[in-house]
Design a protein around this motif. Structure first.
Motif, PDB file in Angstrom:
ATOM      1  N   ASP A 114       0.834  -1.213   0.000  1.00  0.00           N
ATOM      2  CA  ASP A 114       0.000   0.000   0.000  1.00  0.00           C
ATOM      3  C   ASP A 114       0.866   1.260   0.000  1.00  0.00           C
ATOM      4  O   ASP A 114       0.537   2.261   0.629  1.00  0.00           O
ATOM      5  N   VAL A 115       1.983   1.198  -0.740  1.00  0.00           N
ATOM      6  CA  VAL A 115       2.899   2.337  -0.741  1.00  0.00           C
ATOM      7  C   VAL A 115       2.792   3.133  -2.032  1.00  0.00           C
ATOM      8  O   VAL A 115       2.341   2.636  -3.061  1.00  0.00           O
ATOM      9  N   VAL A 116       3.220   4.372  -1.968  1.00  0.00           N
ATOM     10  CA  VAL A 116       3.483   5.193  -3.151  1.00  0.00           C
ATOM     11  C   VAL A 116       4.966   5.005  -3.457  1.00  0.00           C
ATOM     12  O   VAL A 116       5.839   5.509  -2.740  1.00  0.00           O
ATOM     13  N   SER A 117       5.265   4.268  -4.508  1.00  0.00           N
ATOM     14  CA  SER A 117       6.629   3.787  -4.742  1.00  0.00           C
ATOM     15  C   SER A 117       7.637   4.906  -4.948  1.00  0.00           C
ATOM     16  O   SER A 117       8.806   4.775  -4.560  1.00  0.00           O
ATOM     17  N   LYS A 118       7.220   5.990  -5.561  1.00  0.00           N
ATOM     18  CA  LYS A 118       8.164   7.077  -5.831  1.00  0.00           C
ATOM     19  C   LYS A 118       8.682   7.696  -4.534  1.00  0.00           C
ATOM     20  O   LYS A 118       9.752   8.325  -4.524  1.00  0.00           O
ATOM     21  N   ILE A 119       7.939   7.531  -3.451  1.00  0.00           N
ATOM     22  CA  ILE A 119       8.384   7.990  -2.133  1.00  0.00           C
ATOM     23  C   ILE A 119       9.076   6.864  -1.379  1.00  0.00           C
ATOM     24  O   ILE A 119      10.126   7.058  -0.758  1.00  0.00           O
ATOM     25  N   PHE A 120       8.501   5.667  -1.455  1.00  0.00           N
ATOM     26  CA  PHE A 120       8.927   4.577  -0.585  1.00  0.00           C
ATOM     27  C   PHE A 120      10.235   3.937  -1.028  1.00  0.00           C
ATOM     28  O   PHE A 120      11.102   3.633  -0.196  1.00  0.00           O
ATOM     29  N   ILE A 121      10.414   3.707  -2.335  1.00  0.00           N
ATOM     30  CA  ILE A 121      11.627   3.039  -2.798  1.00  0.00           C
ATOM     31  C   ILE A 121      12.886   3.848  -2.482  1.00  0.00           C
ATOM     32  O   ILE A 121      13.874   3.277  -1.986  1.00  0.00           O
ATOM     33  N   PRO A 122      12.935   5.163  -2.704  1.00  0.00           N
ATOM     34  CA  PRO A 122      14.123   5.915  -2.283  1.00  0.00           C
ATOM     35  C   PRO A 122      14.383   5.808  -0.774  1.00  0.00           C
ATOM     36  O   PRO A 122      15.550   5.808  -0.352  1.00  0.00           O
ATOM     37  N   MET A 123      13.329   5.687   0.027  1.00  0.00           N
ATOM     38  CA  MET A 123      13.516   5.515   1.467  1.00  0.00           C
ATOM     39  C   MET A 123      14.189   4.182   1.768  1.00  0.00           C
ATOM     40  O   MET A 123      15.115   4.101   2.590  1.00  0.00           O
ATOM     41  N   LEU A 124      13.762   3.105   1.081  1.00  0.00           N
ATOM     42  CA  LEU A 124      14.398   1.806   1.285  1.00  0.00           C
ATOM     43  C   LEU A 124      15.866   1.836   0.857  1.00  0.00           C
ATOM     44  O   LEU A 124      16.724   1.226   1.509  1.00  0.00           O
ATOM     45  N   ILE A 125      16.159   2.524  -0.233  1.00  0.00           N
ATOM     46  CA  ILE A 125      17.549   2.631  -0.688  1.00  0.00           C
ATOM     47  C   ILE A 125      18.394   3.338   0.359  1.00  0.00           C
ATOM     48  O   ILE A 125      19.538   2.940   0.638  1.00  0.00           O
ATOM     49  N   GLU A 126      17.840   4.360   0.988  1.00  0.00           N
ATOM     50  CA  GLU A 126      18.579   5.065   2.045  1.00  0.00           C
ATOM     51  C   GLU A 126      18.766   4.176   3.270  1.00  0.00           C
ATOM     52  O   GLU A 126      19.844   4.161   3.883  1.00  0.00           O
ATOM     53  N   PHE A 127      17.734   3.421   3.656  1.00  0.00           N
ATOM     54  CA  PHE A 127      17.885   2.465   4.758  1.00  0.00           C
ATOM     55  C   PHE A 127      19.006   1.467   4.443  1.00  0.00           C
ATOM     56  O   PHE A 127      19.800   1.100   5.317  1.00  0.00           O
ATOM     57  N   HIS A 128      19.051   1.011   3.191  1.00  0.00           N
ATOM     58  CA  HIS A 128      20.100   0.065   2.800  1.00  0.00           C
ATOM     59  C   HIS A 128      21.465   0.725   2.868  1.00  0.00           C
ATOM     60  O   HIS A 128      22.439   0.122   3.366  1.00  0.00           O
ATOM     61  N   ARG A 129      21.575   1.947   2.412  1.00  0.00           N
ATOM     62  CA  ARG A 129      22.845   2.658   2.451  1.00  0.00           C
ATOM     63  C   ARG A 129      23.350   2.800   3.881  1.00  0.00           C
ATOM     64  O   ARG A 129      24.555   2.722   4.154  1.00  0.00           O
ATOM     65  N   GLN A 130      22.426   2.980   4.823  1.00  0.00           N
ATOM     66  CA  GLN A 130      22.775   3.119   6.235  1.00  0.00           C
ATOM     67  C   GLN A 130      23.070   1.787   6.921  1.00  0.00           C
ATOM     68  O   GLN A 130      23.463   1.762   8.090  1.00  0.00           O
ATOM     69  N   GLY A 131      22.869   0.667   6.211  1.00  0.00           N
ATOM     70  CA  GLY A 131      23.090  -0.637   6.806  1.00  0.00           C
ATOM     71  C   GLY A 131      21.929  -1.155   7.629  1.00  0.00           C
ATOM     72  O   GLY A 131      22.050  -2.188   8.303  1.00  0.00           O
ATOM     73  N   ARG A 132      20.776  -0.493   7.544  1.00  0.00           N
ATOM     74  CA  ARG A 132      19.614  -0.880   8.363  1.00  0.00           C
ATOM     75  C   ARG A 132      18.653  -1.803   7.622  1.00  0.00           C
ATOM     76  O   ARG A 132      17.732  -2.342   8.240  1.00  0.00           O
ATOM     77  N   PHE A 133      18.874  -1.985   6.334  1.00  0.00           N
ATOM     78  CA  PHE A 133      17.956  -2.791   5.524  1.00  0.00           C
ATOM     79  C   PHE A 133      18.786  -3.620   4.538  1.00  0.00           C
ATOM     80  O   PHE A 133      18.794  -3.360   3.337  1.00  0.00           O
ATOM     81  N   PRO A 134      19.485  -4.651   5.021  1.00  0.00           N
ATOM     82  CA  PRO A 134      20.443  -5.387   4.184  1.00  0.00           C
ATOM     83  C   PRO A 134      19.791  -6.444   3.300  1.00  0.00           C
ATOM     84  O   PRO A 134      20.099  -7.638   3.382  1.00  0.00           O
ATOM     85  N   PHE A 135      18.910  -5.993   2.413  1.00  0.00           N
ATOM     86  CA  PHE A 135      18.190  -6.947   1.575  1.00  0.00           C
ATOM     87  C   PHE A 135      19.102  -7.653   0.583  1.00  0.00           C
ATOM     88  O   PHE A 135      18.721  -8.672  -0.010  1.00  0.00           O
ATOM     89  N   ASP A 136      20.328  -7.155   0.401  1.00  0.00           N
ATOM     90  CA  ASP A 136      21.282  -7.836  -0.473  1.00  0.00           C
ATOM     91  C   ASP A 136      21.613  -9.242   0.032  1.00  0.00           C
ATOM     92  O   ASP A 136      22.066 -10.092  -0.746  1.00  0.00           O
ATOM     93  N   LYS A 137      21.373  -9.515   1.310  1.00  0.00           N
ATOM     94  CA  LYS A 137      21.643 -10.841   1.865  1.00  0.00           C
ATOM     95  C   LYS A 137      20.651 -11.895   1.367  1.00  0.00           C
ATOM     96  O   LYS A 137      20.861 -13.091   1.576  1.00  0.00           O
ATOM     97  N   LEU A 138      19.583 -11.465   0.696  1.00  0.00           N
ATOM     98  CA  LEU A 138      18.590 -12.393   0.171  1.00  0.00           C
ATOM     99  C   LEU A 138      18.886 -12.802  -1.268  1.00  0.00           C
ATOM    100  O   LEU A 138      18.244 -13.718  -1.791  1.00  0.00           O
ATOM    101  N   VAL A 139      19.846 -12.150  -1.903  1.00  0.00           N
ATOM    102  CA  VAL A 139      19.973 -12.144  -3.362  1.00  0.00           C
ATOM    103  C   VAL A 139      21.032 -13.124  -3.860  1.00  0.00           C
ATOM    104  O   VAL A 139      22.085 -13.301  -3.242  1.00  0.00           O
ATOM    105  N   ARG A 140      20.724 -13.751  -4.984  1.00  0.00           N
ATOM    106  CA  ARG A 140      21.718 -14.467  -5.782  1.00  0.00           C
ATOM    107  C   ARG A 140      21.519 -14.062  -7.230  1.00  0.00           C
ATOM    108  O   ARG A 140      20.378 -14.016  -7.708  1.00  0.00           O
ATOM    109  N   PHE A 141      22.607 -13.759  -7.940  1.00  0.00           N
ATOM    110  CA  PHE A 141      22.534 -13.311  -9.320  1.00  0.00           C
ATOM    111  C   PHE A 141      22.673 -14.485 -10.297  1.00  0.00           C
ATOM    112  O   PHE A 141      23.408 -15.435 -10.044  1.00  0.00           O
ATOM    113  N   TYR A 142      21.952 -14.369 -11.418  1.00  0.00           N
ATOM    114  CA  TYR A 142      22.010 -15.350 -12.498  1.00  0.00           C
ATOM    115  C   TYR A 142      22.100 -14.593 -13.820  1.00  0.00           C
ATOM    116  O   TYR A 142      21.482 -13.534 -13.969  1.00  0.00           O
ATOM    117  N   PRO A 143      22.809 -15.149 -14.812  1.00  0.00           N
ATOM    118  CA  PRO A 143      22.727 -14.553 -16.153  1.00  0.00           C
ATOM    119  C   PRO A 143      21.329 -14.780 -16.731  1.00  0.00           C
ATOM    120  O   PRO A 143      20.640 -15.748 -16.376  1.00  0.00           O
TER     121      PRO A 143
END
Length: 372
Positions: free
Chosen positions: A318-347
């Motif tokens: 239920d978010v407005v993405s143009k506001i919410f996604i930049p907030m998540l990116i900032e949380f990640h930059r601060q180390g408070r939202f480490p969603f990169d730990k969920l990720v695996r890359f594939y070609p």
């Protein structure tokens, strides 16, 4: 004559069939559209639900709805981005229905047609295969299992060029859904208790968000020990393996009567019943797990009415993405939202392996890298 661009896209042509990489073409953007060179795109459970036609959509179709990339071209009416800008693509919304105008575009009255209809709202689509035959697209307003995706100015989010672009696509759906459910739709309060039923990408995003929100008892429920271990690393204070322990009884024990908030992330009807039964008086249960069309579950009506429990359907947090996604990116930059730990890359050409690994629980959040 309208310009067309060559693409390589993953197409689903038959229910439950593997996706096939095909050559094709995509139209140049219309006045309000944005052509994006996809750098990377997440793989989401909803892609699999549609591949298997548990949600009915027209086929053949290009799926993919967690795309991130670089703006290649824009329509003449676009004002928010220019070629070269970095963007995340998210869900599509109409902008003129009552729900959109009231600040809840994720519950747009045209959500079905715009995100699952296989084309624009007027029924047109922009993709053709190598034989010039039409292929349905505009899945979630983007169809990002493609080297180029055609989005709308409404469903793109401009991001800073120093942000890790290939990592950001899942913020447009799965990660946004879990974290937005906690921070926006449910409004989890400091000092409260929260339980996530299911610790895939959505549930783990919710757990990280509950920690940010200040919940002091954060409970993860799943059947996979490795995911429960990761949940503890990301902020869960308690974990429950529901194959071994009754999660309702365990949550009542941990919280002294029930959780203030629960979130059903698994898409399983019996689990929803557990998430409702685990609530405290005046507790709220959010539903984000995608289920096959027509799925129902029984509830004890008095056990909902008398304690004042609330059941809330939630789309995209239920978010407005143009506001919410930049907030998540900032949380990640601060180390408070480490969603990169969920990720695996594939070609990109390993898309079916990425999907299989996700379905098997080997990978929590696959991200496909597009060829340079």
């Amino acid at each position: 004559m309208l310009k067309h661009y060559p693409i390589k896209a993953a197409v689903v042509r038959e229910p439950r069939a593997p996706l096939v990489l095909e050559d094709g073409h995509i139209e140049a953007p219309r006045p309000d559209e944005v052509l994006v060179r996809v750098v990377a795109t997440g793989v989401c459970h909803t892609d699999m639900v549609v591949r298997d036609q548990l949600f009915k959509t027209p086929l053949p179709m290009v799926l993919g709805h967690e795309g991130a990339g670089v703006v290649e071209a824009v329509g003449e009416a676009v004002t928010e981005v220019v070629p070269g800008d970095h963007v995340v693509m998210t869900y599509m919304w109409c902008g003129h229905c009552h729900t959109c105008e009231s600040g809840h575009p994720a519950h747009c009255e045209n959500m079905g047609a715009l995100n699952f209809g296989g084309g624009r709202l007027d029924g047109s689509h922009a993709t053709t295969d190598a034989q010039g035959q039409p292929v349905h697209d505009h899945f979630f307003g983007q169809s990002s299992f493609s080297t180029l995706a055609l989005a709308n100015e409404k469903n793109i989010v401009k991001v800073d060029k120093d942000a890790p672009l290939e990592l950001l696509g899942p913020l447009g759906c799965g990660i946004q859904t879990g974290s937005g459910a906690v921070l926006q739709a449910l409004g989890v309060k400091p000092g409260s208790s929260f339980a996530a039923f299911g610790t895939g990408a959505v549930g783990l995003a919710a757990i990280m968000a509950a920690k940010i929100a200040g919940a002091t008892k954060i409970i993860a429920v799943d059947v996979t020990p490795s995911r429960l271990d990761l949940a503890k690393e990301l902020g869960a204070t308690h974990v429950v393996n529901s194959r071994e322990t009754d999660p309702v009884a365990a949550i009542r024990d941990f919280t002294g009567g029930g959780a203030d908030y629960t979130l059903e992330c698994s898409g399983r009807a019996p689990v929803l019943r557990q998430a409702i039964d685990a609530l405290a008086v005046l507790g709220q249960c959010g539903i984000v797990g995608a289920t096959p069309e027509g799925t129902e579950t029984p509830i004890n009506i008095n056990d909902v009415m008398i304690p004042g429990r609330r059941i809330v359907g939630i789309v995209q947090g239920d978010v407005v993405s143009k506001i919410f996604i930049p907030m998540l990116i900032e949380f990640h930059r601060q180390g408070r939202f480490p969603f990169d730990k969920l990720v695996r890359f594939y070609p990109f050409d390993q898309i079916n392996q990425a999907i299989a690994d996700s379905e098997a629980g080997v990978t929590i959040k696959p991200i496909l890298r597009m060829p340079a």
